[in-house]
Enzyme design. Structure first.
Site, short mmCIF file in Angstrom:
data_model
loop_
_atom_site.label_atom_id
_atom_site.label_comp_id
_atom_site.label_asym_id
_atom_site.label_seq_id
_atom_site.Cartn_x
_atom_site.Cartn_y
_atom_site.Cartn_z
N GLU A 141 0.18 -2.42 0.24
CA GLU A 141 0.30 -1.87 1.59
C GLU A 141 0.42 -2.97 2.64
O GLU A 141 1.22 -2.86 3.58
CB GLU A 141 -0.88 -0.95 1.89
CG GLU A 141 -0.83 0.35 1.09
CD GLU A 141 -2.04 1.24 1.33
OE1 GLU A 141 -2.89 0.88 2.18
OE2 GLU A 141 -2.13 2.30 0.69
N HIS A 154 -0.10 7.71 4.62
CA HIS A 154 -1.28 8.30 4.00
C HIS A 154 -1.26 9.83 4.06
O HIS A 154 -2.24 10.47 3.67
CB HIS A 154 -2.55 7.77 4.68
CG HIS A 154 -2.83 6.33 4.37
ND1 HIS A 154 -2.15 5.29 4.97
CD2 HIS A 154 -3.71 5.76 3.51
CE1 HIS A 154 -2.62 4.14 4.50
NE2 HIS A 154 -3.55 4.40 3.62
#
EC number: 3.4.26.1
Length: 225
Positions: A71, A104
């Protein structure tokens, strides 16, 4: 992209220290609620068997190694150098985390698929998660620009994944509420006080992202000095 040896040791240690200071209250809470004392806790943490158990746990590897590395690589090392020449450093710090927060949203589909809660609570939880992941993304983007390294954001991401969101409600009902809340307040205060000094670019050598923006005249931005 933040892969360099110059200034790597302060880039690994100082951002992590700064983040641990911010989490002073939750760390105190964790220590108060832990059944073992400090010496026993350190023995467990440093024991090779404990690390072998963690490294064989795919969930631990995902949360502490794979997710932080991938990420931060995508949303900081790759995305920031592409956004900054178009928007400038300041707007890029706040734009990049929006993509990080949206990434997310897959948790919504997981919860809807397994019917883990009501529709309203699922979307409320998603909005909350988007908010704090966006704030965290802005923080790690700030660290990436100020240090010129990827290692600091990765370590901070791994630490925050381990700690989770601070259990403020539990702290308010804790038997040792007063010292605990004082720890929360002290951590936030010290974090704000030390944010600029511990991320001073002079500690980390040259800043590649700021050098990238020199032709556009944005290298003198406050983030680069």
């Amino acid at each position: 992209m933040g892969f360099r040896l110059e200034g790597i040791f302060p880039a690994a240690l100082l951002p992590l220290l700064l983040t641990m200071i911010l989490f002073l209250g939750p760390l105190m809470q964790l220590s108060m609620d832990c059944p073992c004392d400090l010496a026993d806790g350190l023995k467990v943490v440093l024991a090779p068997r404990s690390w072998a158990r963690c490294l064989s746990d795919m969930r631990w590897l995902r949360n502490q190694v794979i997710a932080p590395l991938t990420e931060e690589l995508v949303f900081r090392a790759c995305m920031l150098p592409m956004l900054a020449p178009c928007t400038g450093l300041g707007p890029a710090v706040f734009t990049c985390p929006l993509f990080f927060g949206v990434a997310h949203f897959h948790h919504i589909f997981e919860q809807l698929r397994f019917r883990q809660s009501s529709m309203g609570s699922i979307f409320l939880s998603a909005a909350f998660q988007f908010s704090y992941t966006a704030v965290f993304g802005a923080y790690t983007a700030f660290l990436f620009i100020r240090t010129g390294h990827l290692i600091g954001p990765v370590l901070c991401h791994s630490f925050c994944n381990y700690m989770g969101f601070p259990a403020v409600c539990a702290a308010l009902e804790h038997p040792q509420r007063r010292p605990l809340l004082a720890g929360y307040a002290l951590g936030v205060g010290l974090f704000l006080l030390l944010l600029q000094p511990l991320t001073d670019p002079k500690l980390y050598g040259s800043l590649p992202l700021c050098a990238l923006l020199e032709p556009a005249g944005d290298s003198a931005a406050p983030l680069c000095s």
